[in-house]
Structures are given as C-alpha cells and as structure tokens.
Design an enzyme around this catalytic site. Structure first.
Site, PDB file in Angstrom:
ATOM      1  N   CYS A   2       0.977  -1.123   0.267  1.00  0.00           N
ATOM      2  CA  CYS A   2      -0.150   0.107   0.025  1.00  0.00           C
ATOM      3  C   CYS A   2       0.838   1.076   0.074  1.00  0.00           C
ATOM      4  CB  CYS A   2      -0.761   0.008   1.266  1.00  0.00           C
ATOM      5  SG  CYS A   2      -1.649  -1.670   1.541  1.00  0.00           S
ATOM      6  N   ARG A  27       1.608   1.315  -5.839  1.00  0.00           N
ATOM      7  CA  ARG A  27       2.010   0.680  -4.800  1.00  0.00           C
ATOM      8  C   ARG A  27       0.559  -0.250  -4.496  1.00  0.00           C
ATOM      9  NH1 ARG A  27       6.438   1.765  -2.250  1.00  0.00           N
ATOM     10  NH2 ARG A  27       5.907   0.351  -0.635  1.00  0.00           N
ATOM     11  N   TRP A  72      -3.587  -2.048  -1.422  1.00  0.00           N
ATOM     12  CA  TRP A  72      -3.816  -3.331  -2.047  1.00  0.00           C
ATOM     13  C   TRP A  72      -3.985  -4.287  -1.132  1.00  0.00           C
ATOM     14  CZ3 TRP A  72      -1.631  -8.135  -1.716  1.00  0.00           C
ATOM     15  CH2 TRP A  72      -1.658  -9.178  -2.752  1.00  0.00           C
ATOM     16  N   ASN A  98       0.742   0.349   6.343  1.00  0.00           N
ATOM     17  CA  ASN A  98       1.133  -0.754   5.071  1.00  0.00           C
ATOM     18  C   ASN A  98       1.831  -1.778   5.495  1.00  0.00           C
ATOM     19  OD1 ASN A  98       2.424  -1.834   2.764  1.00  0.00           O
ATOM     20  ND2 ASN A  98       3.987  -0.257   2.496  1.00  0.00           N
ATOM     21  N   GLY A  99       1.290  -3.262   5.250  1.00  0.00           N
ATOM     22  CA  GLY A  99       2.199  -4.326   5.645  1.00  0.00           C
ATOM     23  C   GLY A  99       1.077  -5.316   6.330  1.00  0.00           C
ATOM     24  N   GLU A 478      10.897 -13.550 -18.998  1.00  0.00           N
ATOM     25  CA  GLU A 478      10.828 -12.118 -18.921  1.00  0.00           C
ATOM     26  C   GLU A 478       9.471 -11.496 -19.761  1.00  0.00           C
ATOM     27  OE1 GLU A 478      10.795 -10.376 -16.467  1.00  0.00           O
ATOM     28  OE2 GLU A 478      10.620  -8.308 -17.120  1.00  0.00           O
ATOM     29  N   LYS A 482       5.966 -10.348 -19.080  1.00  0.00           N
ATOM     30  CA  LYS A 482       5.632  -9.072 -19.385  1.00  0.00           C
ATOM     31  C   LYS A 482       3.821  -8.957 -20.001  1.00  0.00           C
ATOM     32  CE  LYS A 482       7.431  -6.877 -17.653  1.00  0.00           C
ATOM     33  NZ  LYS A 482       8.339  -7.114 -16.768  1.00  0.00           N
ATOM     34  N   GLU A 485       1.092 -10.125 -17.258  1.00  0.00           N
ATOM     35  CA  GLU A 485       0.708  -9.244 -15.959  1.00  0.00           C
ATOM     36  C   GLU A 485      -0.003  -7.971 -16.885  1.00  0.00           C
ATOM     37  OE1 GLU A 485       5.433  -7.388 -15.495  1.00  0.00           O
ATOM     38  OE2 GLU A 485       4.064  -7.554 -13.862  1.00  0.00           O
ATOM     39  N   HIS A 501       8.249 -32.525 -24.334  1.00  0.00           N
ATOM     40  CA  HIS A 501       7.976 -33.369 -23.230  1.00  0.00           C
ATOM     41  C   HIS A 501       6.837 -33.250 -22.498  1.00  0.00           C
ATOM     42  CE1 HIS A 501      12.113 -34.811 -23.308  1.00  0.00           C
ATOM     43  NE2 HIS A 501      12.579 -33.614 -23.603  1.00  0.00           N
ATOM     44  N   LYS A 600       3.259  -2.549  -7.550  1.00  0.00           N
ATOM     45  CA  LYS A 600       4.614  -2.354  -7.579  1.00  0.00           C
ATOM     46  C   LYS A 600       5.711  -2.961  -6.833  1.00  0.00           C
ATOM     47  CE  LYS A 600       7.878  -0.579 -10.321  1.00  0.00           C
ATOM     48  NZ  LYS A 600       8.119  -1.196 -11.662  1.00  0.00           N
TER      49      LYS A 600
HETATM   50  C1  AGP Z   1       7.497  -7.417 -13.053  1.00  0.00           C
HETATM   51  O1  AGP Z   1       7.234  -6.480 -13.836  1.00  0.00           O
HETATM   52  C2  AGP Z   1       6.866  -7.408 -11.585  1.00  0.00           C
HETATM   53  N1  AGP Z   1       6.347  -6.038 -11.124  1.00  0.00           N
HETATM   54  C3  AGP Z   1       7.572  -8.025 -10.613  1.00  0.00           C
HETATM   55  O2  AGP Z   1       7.666  -9.480 -10.814  1.00  0.00           O
HETATM   56  C4  AGP Z   1       8.941  -7.523  -9.754  1.00  0.00           C
HETATM   57  O3  AGP Z   1       9.922  -7.784 -10.664  1.00  0.00           O
HETATM   58  C5  AGP Z   1       9.129  -8.368  -8.509  1.00  0.00           C
HETATM   59  O4  AGP Z   1       8.114  -8.021  -7.661  1.00  0.00           O
HETATM   60  C6  AGP Z   1      10.474  -7.944  -7.602  1.00  0.00           C
HETATM   61  O5  AGP Z   1      10.309  -6.626  -7.471  1.00  0.00           O
HETATM   62  P1  AGP Z   1      11.727  -5.957  -6.839  1.00  0.00           P
HETATM   63  O6  AGP Z   1      12.723  -6.032  -8.113  1.00  0.00           O
HETATM   64  O7  AGP Z   1      11.080  -4.690  -6.572  1.00  0.00           O
HETATM   65  O8  AGP Z   1      12.153  -6.751  -5.655  1.00  0.00           O
END
Ligand code: AGP
Length: 605
Positions: A2, A27, A72, A98-99, A478, A482, A485, A501, A600
């Site tokens: 959050c 966030r 969040w 937050n937490g 990766e 992308k 997500e 396989h 994020k």
């Molecule tokens: C990637 O697009 C994501 N948002 C996510 O996988 C991110 O890389 C992951 O949460 C790790 O975050 P950080 O690099 O801030 O530790």
C-alpha cells in the site's frame, strides 16, 4: 504494497495528500482514503481508484494535518469499510498502515474482551483500537506500547484528535520515509510522493518512531531516546515521476532504457576495465568465492537467471538462482566462502529482504543490486551496486529489469577478470560490445510502429508460448511475464527443448509462439523447434540476430537485433517483447500501468 502519505504544515493538507497518493497509486489501487484534522478527525475513503475518492469528496476539507492511503487488499476484500484510514471505535485515533499484522486475531480477541467493537475485516483496525486502548496522553509512549504488542510488517501513520498538530509514525519491514520542508513535514512510502515538495529526507530504520510537527521532526528509539539522523538528499528531477506526455509510464520507461543503461554501465568502465568502486569485495575475495546464490522475485529473478549464464561462463563460479520466497524457508546450504547476490528494483520486496537476512544470519557476504537508493535491501547489504534506472512507476518493470541485466554483465566481467580468466584483449572486446548495449536497445525501439500494427492481429490470442534456449530461455521468461501481467493473456515461457516433453500438446491452430533465436550454437536446434510448432498450426514471431535471415523460412514475422556478444543479447531481445505486451494490452483496453491484482512493490509475503 500500500501507499502511505502524511502532511503537517501550513498548507491545506487534503490536496497535498491527494497529490502524494497519485504518485503512490502504483503501490496499490483497490481503494483509497484520507483523514484530516478539522474539529475532530474527518475521514473520507472509498473502494476503487484515487479518481473515485476525488469524486466522493464533495466539500472542501479544511485542515493542515492529515494522512492518506492507497490500498492493495490483504485482509478483507476491497470495500469502503475495509479502506484506510481506520479509526478507533470512539473516533479519537486514525491509522494508515502498509504491511501485515500477523497476530491481529489474538489482539482482536483481546480488544473484544475489553468491549471494543470492530467494523472492518482488516488487521489495521486493531492498531487504531490498540492505540486508543493504550493512549494516556503521549503519542510516542503509546506507539512504543503498540509496537511491543504487534507482530509483522508495518509502516504506520497515526492521528490523534487530542494532538491536532501532530502525526506519529513508525516502520518495520515496510518502507517509510520522512520528508523535510520549511514549516511543513511529511511522511511517505516512497520518494516520488514528495518530490514536488522536498528533496530532503530522513530514511527510517526499523522501529524508529517519528513525531512530526510542522516545525520539528523528532525520531525516537524504543526506549524513547531521541536519535539524530543524517539528511538524505535526492537530486531527481520532478519529471522523473511524471508521464511527460506518454499515455502510460510503461511506455516512457521502455523508451528511457538506453539512457538508464548508459548511466548504469558507463561510469563503471574505466580504461578498459570494470571498476566497481562502490563495492568492497576485492579481487582476492572474489578468487575465494565458492558458490554464488542469486536470490530475487519476479522479473528480478529472471534477470538473475541471465546472470547465472553470464557469470558461470565468464567467471566459472557455480551459481544457484533461487526465488526469494523459496530460499527463505528451504534451509539453503550456505558455506563460508559463498556470496549471496540479492536483486531488487524497489529494494523493499518482503521475501527478498527476508532472504537477505537469512543469508546474513549464516554469516554470508551479501551484495545487492538495487534501484532505489537508501532502500531496506540496500542498507542491509554488505555491498550495493545501484542500477541507475531512476524512479520506475509502471507496475510492469522494464528499465528496472534492463539495468539489472547490465549489472549482471558488469559483475560477470569483474569476477572473470578478478579470477584472471579474461585476458586484456578479450576484456577490450567484451567492453566494446557492452558499451553498445544501450545503442542496440535504442535500435530495437524503432520497431515500435511495426509491432503496434502486428498486435492488432494478435489482440484476441488466447495462448502464447515464448521459447528459447540458454540465455534466450531466460529472456523468454521475462517476455512471457510482461505479456501475462499487463494484457492478461495466458502465456508460458518454455525452454525450447523441453516443449515436446508434454507442453506441445497445447499447441494448436492459432496458438502464438514467440521464438527467440540469438544463440548461434543453438540456432539450428531452435529452428527445428519452430518447425515442430508450425507443423501443429502455431503462428510464429521470431527474434533473431542480424545475419540469420534463414529463419524467415520458418517464422511468420522476424525481428532482428544487432550482432553482439551472445552473452549480452537478452537486453535487445526484450524490447520487441516489451512493446508487444504493451500494445496488446492497449488493444485490449487494459490499464497498462496498474494491472489488476498487482502492485509495484510487494512488501508483504
Ligand atoms: C515485474 O514486472 C513485476 N512487477 C514483479 O515481478 C517484480 O519484478 C518483483 O515483484 C520484484 O520486485 P523488486 O525488483 O522490486 O524486488
């Protein structure tokens, strides 16, 4: 996950809080709210985005002290009631958090036995009630009592009706910083929230309690002893946290990649050697490294896999790559001469931070690769190499990931050279190619229009497989993430040789396969894999190196990256996939910067 913001000053608090929350919405964005000291605490909160909150505010909220939150959800679904700020039953205390409070159920029972009634399903409400329960007139004393009782991760901002000019705040394992102004002070989860107002900050350590007034900031430890801290100054431009005319932050950040890469790579190359001045790990220590454990989450984990290939190849040190959420609980075998490399854009990811602490508990040296200066991971590591990507706002990482890759290249060369495995002639050649990585990425940005047109054809695709071998497989992971997500299209990355396989049974007419074929020794094998999926009706988009035009015989579309050293291809390879994911998401009407269910910075485990 959050976002928290707080203001004490002479201006109206509400606009400052809303503006700060706008910058923190990445966030978490399933609900938002603010509380301002008027004559009593006035709270407005709602399920939904910040825009919904603004709509709900029908009247001017007048008051110079307030707290705000963008959520969040963890405990309790997004709803008006579960939104923050949360109040004590009598309305005297208001809290943003937050937490996660792990022992909230037992505390709730205790408070219920004292006759307190709860209205939400959240863990945060117990903090407001507990604060009220212990409150005897002094905010810092009360906070000390509260944190003695709660377990878990928290960044807290608290208002008390009886202290209309003050905020009390604390953090543990969740980020919180203090912004310093003239006749005004702030708290926030992240710097972009306050960039418009200040460049001077106090970075808080765990369990440091802050008492914020407009003309003073006092920081106390758990024994109420005042702590003096150095001011941390940031020189970021305000535009670093603005969209600058782009529709989405993600596109701005894709375009910023060449510049971020230059900032990350070039200062570390001096006289044809790699100079990592900021780390204390000496060549002698590198020679003794027995094994490297790279630990990260999500995209940072993908960058780590590229790191494994490159470090093992150039430095011949065995590398294990772990997901932080697994590493922290699997009792990894860590030995005296091992090195742990922690990778994190935010520097605050809960699992990654816990993995770092696990490694340190075993007495292992920790080197971290971090973007956010002064973040928890950066501060707790023995050595830090910063990725100079600047603030990354879009939830889907792009420049954060690219710069992590470039640090992996730098480290691999540094280790290889420390171990005297790379001659000076070879080093010159590697460095020559490394310096061109930003240009290669820039060149690939030119495919934007072509990619945009192509995505129209694939906007309704249901399944995508991204395949590759070696480093191309790491890049596939990766690229596939992308797409998942931000466009919500089901996508899987597969080591091309593994497809038959089992998974090839899913390939049928209309399945899209993105095939990455940049590794020359594996090229023919990858072409065979493309033929196998074509034979089952797949459409194929290939990414290959200039000069391998024979791939056009098997693929429907090909994007070429410039010839470079094969260890560095993942950087340019990623760009077409970032653009593909971006334009598919736009075509499908998705909110590119704020994809559903995500946030994020994952500060809860
Ligand atoms: C990637 O697009 C994501 N948002 C996510 O996988 C991110 O890389 C992951 O949460 C790790 O975050 P950080 O690099 O801030 O530790």
């Amino acid at each position: 996950m959050c976002g928290i913001v707080g203001y004490v000053g002479t201006e109206q608090a509400a606009p400052v809080l809303l503006q700060g929350l706008e910058k923190l919405e990445y966030r978490g964005y399933d609900s938002a709210g603010i509380a301002v000291q008027q004559n009593g605490i006035f709270t407005v909160k709602t399920k939904g985005r910040l825009a919904d909150l603004k709509q709900k505010i029908k009247q001017d909220i007048l008051g110079h002290v307030g707290i705000g939150h963008t959520r969040w959800a963890t405990h309790g679904a997004p709803s008006d009631i579960n939104s923050h700020p949360h109040s004590s039953e009598n309305g005297r205390i208001s809290v943003v958090h937050n937490g996660i409070i792990e022992n909230y159920m037992e505390l709730k029972e205790f408070l219920q036995q004292q006759g307190k009634k709860f209205v939400s399903e959240t863990d945060t409400e117990i903090i407001a009630q507990l604060f009220d329960y212990y409150y005897q007139g002094d905010l810092v004393d009360t906070m000390i009592k509260v944190i003695d009782k709660i377990r878990g991760a928290y960044a807290l901002g608290v208002l008390c009706e009886e202290h209309p000019e003050e905020i009390v705040a604390v953090r543990k394992d969740s980020p919180l910083l203090v912004g310093l102004g003239k006749n005004e002070n702030y708290i926030a989860s992240d710097i972009p929230a306050l960039l418009e107002y200040t460049r001077d900050y106090y970075l808080l350590e765990d369990n440091e309690i802050v008492l914020l007034k407009k003309d003073s900031v006092q920081i106390f430890d758990l024994h109420k002893k005042e702590i003096k801290k150095d001011i941390f100054h940031v020189d970021w431009d305000v535009s670093a946290a603005e969209k600058d005319g782009y529709d989405y932050f993600m596109m701005k950040e894709i375009v910023e990649q060449p510049e971020s890469l230059r900032k990350t790579i070039f200062p570390r190359i001096k006289e044809n050697t790699i100079q990592l001045d900021q780390i204390e790990l000496t060549a002698e220590q590198v020679k003794k490294i027995n094994r490297i454990h790279i630990v990260a989450c999500g995209s940072a984990w993908h960058a780590s896999i590229v790191g494994k290939y490159v470090i093992e190849k150039l430095a011949r040190i065995p590398v294990e790559v772990d997901l932080a959420s697994e590493f922290r609980y699997r009792q990894p075998i860590l030995q005296k001469d091992d090195l742990c490399i922690i990778v994190s854009q935010s520097g605050e990811t809960a699992d990654t931070l816990a993995a770092l602490r696990e490694a340190k508990k075993h007495g292992i040296r920790v080197l971290s690769i971090v973007n956010v200066v002064g973040s928890s991971i950066a501060r707790e590591s023995d050595d830090v190499i910063y990725t100079w990507a600047g603030p990354e706002i879009a939830v889907a990482t792009t420049k954060g990931y690219s710069t992590q890759l470039s640090v992996m290249y730098l480290l691999a060369l540094y280790f290889g050279s420390a171990k005297e495995l790379i001659s000076s002639q070879e080093m010159m050649e590697y460095i020559d190619k490394l310096k061109k990585v930003p240009d290669d990425v820039e060149k690939l940005l030119e495919v934007e229009e072509r990619m945009k047109a192509l995505t129209e054809q694939y906007a309704n695709t249901k399944d995508v497989f991204v395949i590759g071998r070696g480093i191309d497989y790491a890049a596939a992971l990766e690229g596939s993430l992308k797409l998942k997500e931000i466009s919500y299209i089901h996508s899987e990355a597969y080591a091309a040789g593994e497809l038959k396989h089992g998974t090839i049974s899913l390939v049928e007419e209309g399945t899209l396969v993105i095939a990455i074929a940049t590794q020359q020794n594996l090229f023919e094998k990858l072409v065979s894999n493309i033929k196998e999926v074509k034979a089952r009706g797949a459409s194929v988009i290939a990414i290959a190196v200039e000069g391998s035009e024979s791939i056009e015989k098997v693929a429907d579309e090909v994007f070429y990256i410039p010839k470079t050293n094969e260890l560095f291809t993942a950087s340019a390879t990623l760009v077409p996939m970032q653009l593909f994911a971006y334009y598919i998401a736009v075509q499908r009407g998705c909110d590119v910067d704020k994809p559903r269910n995500l946030a994020k910075s994952v500060t809860v485990e």
